[in-house]
Design a protein around this motif. Sequence first.
Motif, PDB file in Angstrom:
ATOM      1  N   LEU A  74      52.260 -16.551  37.134  1.00  0.00           N
ATOM      2  CA  LEU A  74      52.960 -15.277  36.949  1.00  0.00           C
ATOM      3  C   LEU A  74      52.521 -14.588  35.664  1.00  0.00           C
ATOM      4  O   LEU A  74      52.298 -13.372  35.641  1.00  0.00           O
ATOM      5  CB  LEU A  74      54.473 -15.519  36.948  1.00  0.00           C
ATOM      6  N   PHE A  75      52.373 -15.365  34.598  1.00  0.00           N
ATOM      7  CA  PHE A  75      51.881 -14.782  33.345  1.00  0.00           C
ATOM      8  C   PHE A  75      50.442 -14.292  33.508  1.00  0.00           C
ATOM      9  O   PHE A  75      50.061 -13.245  32.970  1.00  0.00           O
ATOM     10  CB  PHE A  75      51.975 -15.807  32.219  1.00  0.00           C
ATOM     11  N   GLY A  76      49.624 -15.043  34.245  1.00  0.00           N
ATOM     12  CA  GLY A  76      48.254 -14.607  34.500  1.00  0.00           C
ATOM     13  C   GLY A  76      48.208 -13.313  35.300  1.00  0.00           C
ATOM     14  O   GLY A  76      47.398 -12.416  35.002  1.00  0.00           O
ATOM     15  N   LEU A  77      49.069 -13.194  36.310  1.00  0.00           N
ATOM     16  CA  LEU A  77      49.159 -11.961  37.082  1.00  0.00           C
ATOM     17  C   LEU A  77      49.475 -10.766  36.188  1.00  0.00           C
ATOM     18  O   LEU A  77      48.867  -9.699  36.308  1.00  0.00           O
ATOM     19  CB  LEU A  77      50.247 -12.102  38.156  1.00  0.00           C
ATOM     20  N   THR A  78      50.439 -10.957  35.301  1.00  0.00           N
ATOM     21  CA  THR A  78      50.843  -9.865  34.406  1.00  0.00           C
ATOM     22  C   THR A  78      49.697  -9.444  33.501  1.00  0.00           C
ATOM     23  O   THR A  78      49.372  -8.257  33.384  1.00  0.00           O
ATOM     24  CB  THR A  78      52.054 -10.305  33.568  1.00  0.00           C
ATOM     25  N   LEU A  79      49.075 -10.427  32.847  1.00  0.00           N
ATOM     26  CA  LEU A  79      47.976 -10.111  31.939  1.00  0.00           C
ATOM     27  C   LEU A  79      46.782  -9.531  32.695  1.00  0.00           C
ATOM     28  O   LEU A  79      46.126  -8.596  32.221  1.00  0.00           O
ATOM     29  CB  LEU A  79      47.563 -11.373  31.178  1.00  0.00           C
ATOM     30  N   GLY A  80      46.491 -10.068  33.883  1.00  0.00           N
ATOM     31  CA  GLY A  80      45.384  -9.559  34.685  1.00  0.00           C
ATOM     32  C   GLY A  80      45.565  -8.103  35.054  1.00  0.00           C
ATOM     33  O   GLY A  80      44.592  -7.325  35.060  1.00  0.00           O
ATOM     34  N   PHE A 116      60.063   0.069  38.133  1.00  0.00           N
ATOM     35  CA  PHE A 116      59.350  -1.161  38.508  1.00  0.00           C
ATOM     36  C   PHE A 116      59.981  -2.376  37.837  1.00  0.00           C
ATOM     37  O   PHE A 116      60.162  -3.423  38.473  1.00  0.00           O
ATOM     38  CB  PHE A 116      57.879  -1.056  38.113  1.00  0.00           C
ATOM     39  N   PHE A 117      60.299  -2.271  36.548  1.00  0.00           N
ATOM     40  CA  PHE A 117      60.903  -3.386  35.813  1.00  0.00           C
ATOM     41  C   PHE A 117      62.216  -3.806  36.471  1.00  0.00           C
ATOM     42  O   PHE A 117      62.444  -4.991  36.736  1.00  0.00           O
ATOM     43  CB  PHE A 117      61.132  -2.982  34.356  1.00  0.00           C
ATOM     44  N   MET A 152      44.936  -6.864  43.705  1.00  0.00           N
ATOM     45  CA  MET A 152      45.876  -6.088  44.500  1.00  0.00           C
ATOM     46  C   MET A 152      46.056  -4.652  43.994  1.00  0.00           C
ATOM     47  O   MET A 152      45.975  -3.703  44.794  1.00  0.00           O
ATOM     48  CB  MET A 152      47.232  -6.790  44.568  1.00  0.00           C
ATOM     49  N   PRO A 153      46.284  -4.414  42.698  1.00  0.00           N
ATOM     50  CA  PRO A 153      46.446  -3.019  42.257  1.00  0.00           C
ATOM     51  C   PRO A 153      45.210  -2.167  42.520  1.00  0.00           C
ATOM     52  O   PRO A 153      45.322  -0.991  42.867  1.00  0.00           O
ATOM     53  CB  PRO A 153      46.720  -3.158  40.755  1.00  0.00           C
ATOM     54  N   THR A 154      44.022  -2.759  42.359  1.00  0.00           N
ATOM     55  CA  THR A 154      42.797  -1.993  42.575  1.00  0.00           C
ATOM     56  C   THR A 154      42.597  -1.691  44.052  1.00  0.00           C
ATOM     57  O   THR A 154      42.120  -0.608  44.422  1.00  0.00           O
ATOM     58  CB  THR A 154      41.583  -2.747  42.011  1.00  0.00           C
ATOM     59  N   ALA A 155      42.964  -2.636  44.923  1.00  0.00           N
ATOM     60  CA  ALA A 155      42.906  -2.371  46.359  1.00  0.00           C
ATOM     61  C   ALA A 155      43.888  -1.266  46.746  1.00  0.00           C
ATOM     62  O   ALA A 155      43.585  -0.418  47.602  1.00  0.00           O
ATOM     63  CB  ALA A 155      43.207  -3.649  47.143  1.00  0.00           C
ATOM     64  N   ALA A 205      41.083   9.502  36.886  1.00  0.00           N
ATOM     65  CA  ALA A 205      40.495   8.786  35.756  1.00  0.00           C
ATOM     66  C   ALA A 205      41.413   7.722  35.177  1.00  0.00           C
ATOM     67  O   ALA A 205      40.953   6.828  34.462  1.00  0.00           O
ATOM     68  CB  ALA A 205      40.101   9.771  34.652  1.00  0.00           C
ATOM     69  N   ALA A 206      42.717   7.798  35.488  1.00  0.00           N
ATOM     70  CA  ALA A 206      43.664   6.799  34.965  1.00  0.00           C
ATOM     71  C   ALA A 206      44.499   6.182  36.073  1.00  0.00           C
ATOM     72  O   ALA A 206      45.479   5.489  35.795  1.00  0.00           O
ATOM     73  CB  ALA A 206      44.585   7.439  33.922  1.00  0.00           C
ATOM     74  N   ARG A 207      44.102   6.392  37.335  1.00  0.00           N
ATOM     75  CA  ARG A 207      44.948   5.946  38.455  1.00  0.00           C
ATOM     76  C   ARG A 207      45.055   4.429  38.544  1.00  0.00           C
ATOM     77  O   ARG A 207      46.151   3.881  38.694  1.00  0.00           O
ATOM     78  CB  ARG A 207      44.406   6.514  39.770  1.00  0.00           C
ATOM     79  N   ALA A 208      43.935   3.721  38.457  1.00  0.00           N
ATOM     80  CA  ALA A 208      43.986   2.261  38.567  1.00  0.00           C
ATOM     81  C   ALA A 208      44.795   1.656  37.424  1.00  0.00           C
ATOM     82  O   ALA A 208      45.556   0.702  37.618  1.00  0.00           O
ATOM     83  CB  ALA A 208      42.569   1.680  38.574  1.00  0.00           C
ATOM     84  N   THR A 209      44.639   2.221  36.224  1.00  0.00           N
ATOM     85  CA  THR A 209      45.433   1.751  35.076  1.00  0.00           C
ATOM     86  C   THR A 209      46.911   2.014  35.311  1.00  0.00           C
ATOM     87  O   THR A 209      47.762   1.155  35.044  1.00  0.00           O
ATOM     88  CB  THR A 209      44.979   2.456  33.790  1.00  0.00           C
ATOM     89  N   GLY A 210      47.234   3.197  35.830  1.00  0.00           N
ATOM     90  CA  GLY A 210      48.639   3.531  36.082  1.00  0.00           C
ATOM     91  C   GLY A 210      49.294   2.581  37.060  1.00  0.00           C
ATOM     92  O   GLY A 210      50.413   2.106  36.846  1.00  0.00           O
ATOM     93  N   ILE A 211      48.590   2.270  38.164  1.00  0.00           N
ATOM     94  CA  ILE A 211      49.139   1.338  39.150  1.00  0.00           C
ATOM     95  C   ILE A 211      49.255  -0.065  38.567  1.00  0.00           C
ATOM     96  O   ILE A 211      50.302  -0.727  38.669  1.00  0.00           O
ATOM     97  CB  ILE A 211      48.245   1.305  40.406  1.00  0.00           C
ATOM     98  N   SER A 212      48.183  -0.536  37.942  1.00  0.00           N
ATOM     99  CA  SER A 212      48.149  -1.909  37.427  1.00  0.00           C
ATOM    100  C   SER A 212      49.192  -2.131  36.359  1.00  0.00           C
ATOM    101  O   SER A 212      49.872  -3.170  36.346  1.00  0.00           O
ATOM    102  CB  SER A 212      46.755  -2.221  36.875  1.00  0.00           C
ATOM    103  N   TRP A 213      49.354  -1.181  35.457  1.00  0.00           N
ATOM    104  CA  TRP A 213      50.302  -1.376  34.362  1.00  0.00           C
ATOM    105  C   TRP A 213      51.742  -1.265  34.838  1.00  0.00           C
ATOM    106  O   TRP A 213      52.620  -1.951  34.311  1.00  0.00           O
ATOM    107  CB  TRP A 213      49.994  -0.405  33.232  1.00  0.00           C
ATOM    108  N   ALA A 214      52.002  -0.407  35.822  1.00  0.00           N
ATOM    109  CA  ALA A 214      53.352  -0.357  36.384  1.00  0.00           C
ATOM    110  C   ALA A 214      53.709  -1.694  37.031  1.00  0.00           C
ATOM    111  O   ALA A 214      54.827  -2.211  36.860  1.00  0.00           O
ATOM    112  CB  ALA A 214      53.447   0.776  37.409  1.00  0.00           C
ATOM    113  N   LEU A 215      52.762  -2.282  37.767  1.00  0.00           N
ATOM    114  CA  LEU A 215      52.998  -3.597  38.373  1.00  0.00           C
ATOM    115  C   LEU A 215      53.151  -4.674  37.309  1.00  0.00           C
ATOM    116  O   LEU A 215      53.963  -5.599  37.460  1.00  0.00           O
ATOM    117  CB  LEU A 215      51.852  -3.944  39.318  1.00  0.00           C
ATOM    118  N   ALA A 216      52.386  -4.570  36.222  1.00  0.00           N
ATOM    119  CA  ALA A 216      52.498  -5.557  35.147  1.00  0.00           C
ATOM    120  C   ALA A 216      53.880  -5.503  34.499  1.00  0.00           C
ATOM    121  O   ALA A 216      54.497  -6.546  34.229  1.00  0.00           O
ATOM    122  CB  ALA A 216      51.414  -5.311  34.094  1.00  0.00           C
TER     123      ALA A 216
END
Length: 441
Positions: A68-74, A266-267, A129-132, A378-389
């Motif tokens: 779970l910690f790896g998922l968050t950091l990833g 999300f939190f 998953m976020p990138t997909a 330009a920031a979409r993948a970051t936006g999705i990934s960080w919201a999931l994190a």
Amino acid sequence: MLAQTMTSHAVMNGTKISRLQMLTLALCFLVVATDGFDVAAVGYVAPLLKHEWLLTPGQLGPVFGAGLFGLTLGSFIFGPLADRIGRRRVIVLSMLLFAICSLACGSTDSAGSLTTWRFLTGLGLGGAMPTALTLSSEFSPERNRSWLVTLMFCGFTLGLACGGAVAALLIPHWGWRGVFQFGGAVPLCLAPVIWMLLPESLRFMAGKPKFAAETRAVLRRLTGRDDVQLQSVAPDERAAAPKAGIVATLFSSHYRRGTVLLWLAFFCTLWVYYQVSSWLPTVMTDSGIAVTEAAAIGAMMPIGGTIGSLINAWLMDRHNPFVVLTGSYLVAALSITLIGTVIHAPALLYLAVFCTGLGLSGAQTGANVLVSGFYATAARATGISWALAVGRIGSIVGSMTGGLMLAALPSAQMAFMVFALPAVVAGAAMLATGRIYFKKD
């Protein structure tokens, strides 16, 4: 003949969905399915690990927590990377990472080394998953994007669900190591297929000279024509185009309030989901419900979640998606409260748990789809990934605080009323986001 210039928006929103768009969604489905299997793998082998290595629950806990910690950091790491080097490259890189590390999990001989490899596996899973989600959103026609991306995301649920059946087939012959080795071998074989067949995002490549040849190849596959050129910046993104770095875009004047509100949603969503899913079986058995029936009741939550996800997707393509998700959170809050009231009535408890999944899991999947189209390319993948994190941080809080609340509050009825509060907060955050952004971009 003069070349025709089109935006990526116009290409993707043709009158008929192309074969390449369908192929992209199918390949992303497979990516998240392998992701889902690997996320759940440790749960299927935990009893065998406990017996073989004579582990206590306290010693087994870090093995679960490491992933779970790896998922968050990833998610924090790979989101910005996907916005820099491309979605396709990060998907393949993430798959190779979690495939190799999952194979390594099958060769460990101690809880300590397994914990390390599960953490590294989680890093890869956190990127895939976020990138997909990002890529599938960018290849879906706007008119039914929510429906198509939700269908793609059902691959994750399928991976979770099939994991138990696959584990049951593998364990008698290859033991717990076979589960990890299967979980690594499948994405390892799939990665070169993804690399050869999965296209890069046109939105990502637009205006980047080093991707000119790849852009022409993808346009040819999409349109069947050689005379189509891609417009460098889509008109619908000019107003929100980032002028600073990727991370700075999330907190720019245009996105700042939306970022904070979506992170809050999300939190709270994953907080309450893990709080309920982690502690509901204990509450049911403590109230006198048999373990087997408790398991059957608990299964209503993911079933309801799958149905809720599809209902929300259909509604989000036709109505204000922020209002749809707010209503889903309201259903979740009422249903969670009802669980505490009907805990001694199993027949009603089936319905309450089903509706909890319908509202809560349905809202989470819908929020994933919504955020996949919220930010500029330009920031979409970051936006999705960080919201999931941020959501995964909430899941850690939820799984840790549920027991404390059950011990501190005088009854299960009151505890589930408190459990429902984060769903109310998430709904309020989603409604506020809609009031600020809906129909403004």
